[in-house]
Design a protein around this motif. Structure first.
Motif, PDB file in Angstrom:
ATOM      1  N   LYS A   1      55.329  39.799  57.615  1.00 36.28           N
ATOM      2  CA  LYS A   1      54.095  40.571  57.758  1.00 36.28           C
ATOM      3  C   LYS A   1      52.957  39.666  58.220  1.00 36.28           C
ATOM      4  CE  LYS A   1      50.813  43.466  55.561  1.00 36.28           C
ATOM      5  NZ  LYS A   1      50.701  44.794  55.211  1.00 36.28           N
ATOM      6  N   CYS A   2      52.846  38.487  57.626  1.00 37.91           N
ATOM      7  CA  CYS A   2      51.776  37.557  58.018  1.00 37.91           C
ATOM      8  C   CYS A   2      51.941  37.100  59.464  1.00 37.91           C
ATOM      9  CB  CYS A   2      51.762  36.347  57.102  1.00 37.91           C
ATOM     10  SG  CYS A   2      51.094  36.685  55.481  1.00 37.91           S
ATOM     11  N   THR A   3      53.159  36.774  59.856  1.00 37.27           N
ATOM     12  CA  THR A   3      53.351  36.291  61.228  1.00 37.27           C
ATOM     13  C   THR A   3      53.118  37.397  62.244  1.00 37.27           C
ATOM     14  OG1 THR A   3      55.741  36.662  61.083  1.00 37.27           O
ATOM     15  CG2 THR A   3      54.941  34.443  60.614  1.00 37.27           C
ATOM     16  N   LYS A   4      53.448  38.629  61.903  1.00 37.92           N
ATOM     17  CA  LYS A   4      53.247  39.725  62.859  1.00 37.92           C
ATOM     18  C   LYS A   4      51.797  40.169  62.922  1.00 37.92           C
ATOM     19  CE  LYS A   4      57.827  41.823  62.648  1.00 37.92           C
ATOM     20  NZ  LYS A   4      58.558  43.016  62.213  1.00 37.92           N
ATOM     21  N   SER A   5      51.188  40.426  61.767  1.00 39.05           N
ATOM     22  CA  SER A   5      49.848  41.003  61.797  1.00 39.05           C
ATOM     23  C   SER A   5      48.743  39.953  61.846  1.00 39.05           C
ATOM     24  CB  SER A   5      49.648  41.925  60.595  1.00 39.05           C
ATOM     25  OG  SER A   5      49.779  41.193  59.391  1.00 39.05           O
ATOM     26  N   LEU A   6      48.802  38.942  61.007  1.00 36.17           N
ATOM     27  CA  LEU A   6      47.713  37.970  60.959  1.00 36.17           C
ATOM     28  C   LEU A   6      47.813  36.908  62.049  1.00 36.17           C
ATOM     29  CD1 LEU A   6      47.557  37.493  57.088  1.00 36.17           C
ATOM     30  CD2 LEU A   6      46.109  38.951  58.517  1.00 36.17           C
ATOM     31  N   LEU A   7      49.016  36.437  62.317  1.00 36.00           N
ATOM     32  CA  LEU A   7      49.186  35.382  63.319  1.00 36.00           C
ATOM     33  C   LEU A   7      49.597  35.927  64.680  1.00 36.00           C
ATOM     34  CD1 LEU A   7      50.921  32.750  61.036  1.00 36.00           C
ATOM     35  CD2 LEU A   7      48.525  32.869  61.691  1.00 36.00           C
ATOM     36  N   ARG A   8      49.648  37.213  64.818  1.00 33.24           N
ATOM     37  CA  ARG A   8      49.895  37.937  66.082  1.00 33.24           C
ATOM     38  C   ARG A   8      51.159  37.482  66.802  1.00 33.24           C
ATOM     39  NH1 ARG A   8      44.345  37.242  68.915  1.00 33.24           N
ATOM     40  NH2 ARG A   8      44.662  35.179  68.093  1.00 33.24           N
TER      41      ARG A   8
ATOM     42  N   LEU B   1      59.535  30.848  76.802  1.00 35.79           N
ATOM     43  CA  LEU B   1      58.199  31.205  76.347  1.00 35.79           C
ATOM     44  C   LEU B   1      58.272  31.875  74.977  1.00 35.79           C
ATOM     45  CD1 LEU B   1      55.142  32.234  78.056  1.00 35.79           C
ATOM     46  CD2 LEU B   1      56.055  33.979  76.537  1.00 35.79           C
ATOM     47  N   LEU B   2      59.233  32.754  74.770  1.00 35.96           N
ATOM     48  CA  LEU B   2      59.373  33.445  73.488  1.00 35.96           C
ATOM     49  C   LEU B   2      59.699  32.458  72.369  1.00 35.96           C
ATOM     50  CD1 LEU B   2      61.351  36.615  74.619  1.00 35.96           C
ATOM     51  CD2 LEU B   2      58.957  36.486  73.929  1.00 35.96           C
ATOM     52  N   ILE B   3      60.615  31.537  72.630  1.00 33.00           N
ATOM     53  CA  ILE B   3      60.972  30.539  71.622  1.00 33.00           C
ATOM     54  C   ILE B   3      59.780  29.635  71.324  1.00 33.00           C
ATOM     55  CG2 ILE B   3      62.436  28.527  71.160  1.00 33.00           C
ATOM     56  CD1 ILE B   3      63.873  31.203  70.877  1.00 33.00           C
ATOM     57  N   SER B   4      59.069  29.204  72.347  1.00 31.33           N
ATOM     58  CA  SER B   4      57.903  28.335  72.162  1.00 31.33           C
ATOM     59  C   SER B   4      56.821  29.041  71.359  1.00 31.33           C
ATOM     60  CB  SER B   4      57.340  27.900  73.512  1.00 31.33           C
ATOM     61  OG  SER B   4      58.294  27.173  74.224  1.00 31.33           O
ATOM     62  N   HIS B   5      56.537  30.286  71.712  1.00 32.31           N
ATOM     63  CA  HIS B   5      55.500  31.032  71.007  1.00 32.31           C
ATOM     64  C   HIS B   5      55.890  31.259  69.543  1.00 32.31           C
ATOM     65  CE1 HIS B   5      52.393  33.815  70.017  1.00 32.31           C
ATOM     66  NE2 HIS B   5      53.266  34.788  69.799  1.00 32.31           N
ATOM     67  N   THR B   6      57.135  31.621  69.302  1.00 31.93           N
ATOM     68  CA  THR B   6      57.601  31.840  67.923  1.00 31.93           C
ATOM     69  C   THR B   6      57.505  30.547  67.116  1.00 31.93           C
ATOM     70  OG1 THR B   6      59.098  33.556  68.708  1.00 31.93           O
ATOM     71  CG2 THR B   6      59.529  32.662  66.532  1.00 31.93           C
ATOM     72  N   THR B   7      57.855  29.434  67.725  1.00 30.05           N
ATOM     73  CA  THR B   7      57.775  28.143  67.045  1.00 30.05           C
ATOM     74  C   THR B   7      56.335  27.799  66.692  1.00 30.05           C
ATOM     75  OG1 THR B   7      59.735  27.392  68.225  1.00 30.05           O
ATOM     76  CG2 THR B   7      58.349  25.693  67.236  1.00 30.05           C
ATOM     77  N   ILE B   8      55.418  28.058  67.599  1.00 33.79           N
ATOM     78  CA  ILE B   8      54.001  27.787  67.345  1.00 33.79           C
ATOM     79  C   ILE B   8      53.484  28.663  66.213  1.00 33.79           C
ATOM     80  CG2 ILE B   8      51.675  28.021  68.328  1.00 33.79           C
ATOM     81  CD1 ILE B   8      52.945  27.107  71.021  1.00 33.79           C
ATOM     82  N   VAL B   9      53.827  29.951  66.232  1.00 32.29           N
ATOM     83  CA  VAL B   9      53.374  30.861  65.181  1.00 32.29           C
ATOM     84  C   VAL B   9      53.953  30.452  63.823  1.00 32.29           C
ATOM     85  CG1 VAL B   9      53.509  33.243  64.352  1.00 32.29           C
ATOM     86  CG2 VAL B   9      52.927  32.787  66.725  1.00 32.29           C
TER      87      VAL B   9
END
Length: 157
Positions: free
Chosen positions: A42-49, A61-69
């Motif tokens: 919930k935090c990663t989806k709503s708060l960390l977008r 790009l998807l893997i990089s973005h997920t890793t950053i979040v």
């Protein structure tokens, strides 16, 4: 199983399980772990977008973005725990002290040194000399508090 809210006695939580062999403590422990996972998503989806910050289609790009979040979440969770939770890794250290107490590291290190010396004695002169030199260099590099605990007279050539 029904769990009552600690401060609001009229509120309760129903926890269902299909495994009837579990104890009440195990059910609560498993539920707590699963709840932590739900809070994380919930935090990663709503708060960390996680879903809406980038709109890319490439796998990298998807893997990089997920890793950053996820990295952001780890830092925020660590900061939160450091600021609010009285427990620390020191507590974990004290819990493990009893188990580690039976292992005397000075004795273990001395046994390792004895074993290396035995191997050096059985080897040829060149290899024995090489092993002794390496061992003496290693001992010389040890911190003084470790040297003080060891009877290092066995390593002299």
């Amino acid at each position: 199983m029904f769990v009552r809210h600690r401060s609001k006695k009229t509120e309760w939580l129903a926890i269902l399980t299909t495994d009837l062999t579990l104890t009440v403590e195990e059910i609560i422990r498993i539920y707590a772990m699963r709840w932590d996972i739900e809070v994380f998503f919930k935090c990663t989806k709503s708060l960390l977008r996680l879903q809406k910050e980038f709109q890319g289609r490439s796998y990298d790009l998807l893997i990089s973005h997920t890793t950053i979040v996820f990295s952001r979440y780890i830092l925020l969770a660590w900061q939160h725990r450091k600021g609010t939770d009285a427990r620390s890794f020191g507590g974990l250290f004290y819990l493990l002290c009893d188990e580690v107490g039976t292992l005397d590291w000075v004795v273990a290190l001395q046994q390792l040194l004895d074993l290396i010396n035995q191997v050096a004695q059985k080897a040829g002169k060149k290899i024995s000399a090489l092993i002794q030199r390496q061992l003496q260099q290693w001992i010389a590099a040890l911190p003084s508090y470790i040297k003080a605990c060891l009877p290092i007279s066995c390593c002299e050539s």
